[in-house]
Design a protein around this motif. Sequence first.
Motif, short mmCIF file in Angstrom:
data_model
loop_
_atom_site.label_atom_id
_atom_site.label_comp_id
_atom_site.label_asym_id
_atom_site.label_seq_id
_atom_site.Cartn_x
_atom_site.Cartn_y
_atom_site.Cartn_z
N PHE A 191 3.83 11.91 -5.46
CA PHE A 191 4.74 11.00 -4.77
C PHE A 191 4.20 9.58 -4.65
CE2 PHE A 191 6.81 14.91 -2.76
CZ PHE A 191 7.79 14.94 -3.73
N TYR A 192 3.07 9.30 -5.27
CA TYR A 192 2.63 7.91 -5.43
C TYR A 192 3.48 7.20 -6.48
CZ TYR A 192 -1.70 7.78 -2.71
OH TYR A 192 -2.62 7.76 -1.70
N GLN A 215 5.59 4.29 -5.36
CA GLN A 215 4.79 3.12 -5.03
C GLN A 215 4.33 2.42 -6.30
OE1 GLN A 215 1.40 3.67 -2.43
NE2 GLN A 215 0.62 1.63 -2.87
N ILE A 216 3.97 3.19 -7.31
CA ILE A 216 3.57 2.60 -8.59
C ILE A 216 4.73 1.82 -9.20
CG2 ILE A 216 2.87 3.15 -10.95
CD1 ILE A 216 1.31 5.57 -9.71
N GLN A 217 5.94 2.40 -9.16
CA GLN A 217 7.12 1.71 -9.68
C GLN A 217 7.35 0.40 -8.92
OE1 GLN A 217 10.05 4.93 -9.41
NE2 GLN A 217 10.33 4.73 -11.62
N ILE A 244 -5.92 -0.38 -0.75
CA ILE A 244 -7.05 0.39 -0.23
C ILE A 244 -6.73 1.87 -0.02
CG2 ILE A 244 -6.67 -0.14 2.22
CD1 ILE A 244 -10.08 -0.03 0.46
N GLN A 245 -5.55 2.20 0.48
CA GLN A 245 -5.25 3.62 0.76
C GLN A 245 -5.23 4.45 -0.52
OE1 GLN A 245 -2.52 5.81 0.21
NE2 GLN A 245 -3.54 7.40 1.41
N PRO A 246 -4.49 4.07 -1.56
CA PRO A 246 -4.53 4.88 -2.78
C PRO A 246 -5.89 4.83 -3.47
CG PRO A 246 -3.06 3.00 -3.08
CD PRO A 246 -3.47 3.02 -1.65
N ALA A 257 -2.00 3.85 -8.65
CA ALA A 257 -1.26 3.14 -7.58
C ALA A 257 -2.10 1.98 -7.05
CB ALA A 257 -0.89 4.10 -6.46
N ALA A 258 -3.39 2.21 -6.88
CA ALA A 258 -4.26 1.15 -6.35
C ALA A 258 -4.31 -0.04 -7.30
CB ALA A 258 -5.67 1.69 -6.11
#
Length: 86
Positions: A24-25, A28-30, A41-43, A81-82
């Motif tokens: 489900f990242y 966020q990547i999109q 920082i979180q991913p 994602a990061a």
Amino acid sequence: MKKEKFFGYVGWVGMCTSVLMYVFYFPQIQDNLNGNKGSFIQPFMAGINCTLWVCYGLFKEKRDLPLVLANSPGVIFGFFAAFTAL
């Protein structure tokens, strides 16, 4: 139901939910690639955490493949994602 069987089911459900958590990242990547940058920082820390767990599962004396499978998507999607958030 015996304890061993119950915890076996709990382990497989946990592995599946762990894989889904990292998959489900993808939204966020999109968003990152579309210019709506999210957190780095979180991913990134999730990617480090998952890398450590994958190494632990692979290199301990008795390999723990469910642990490796549960954390492998986190290595890929966490770091992706990061770095797309930069």
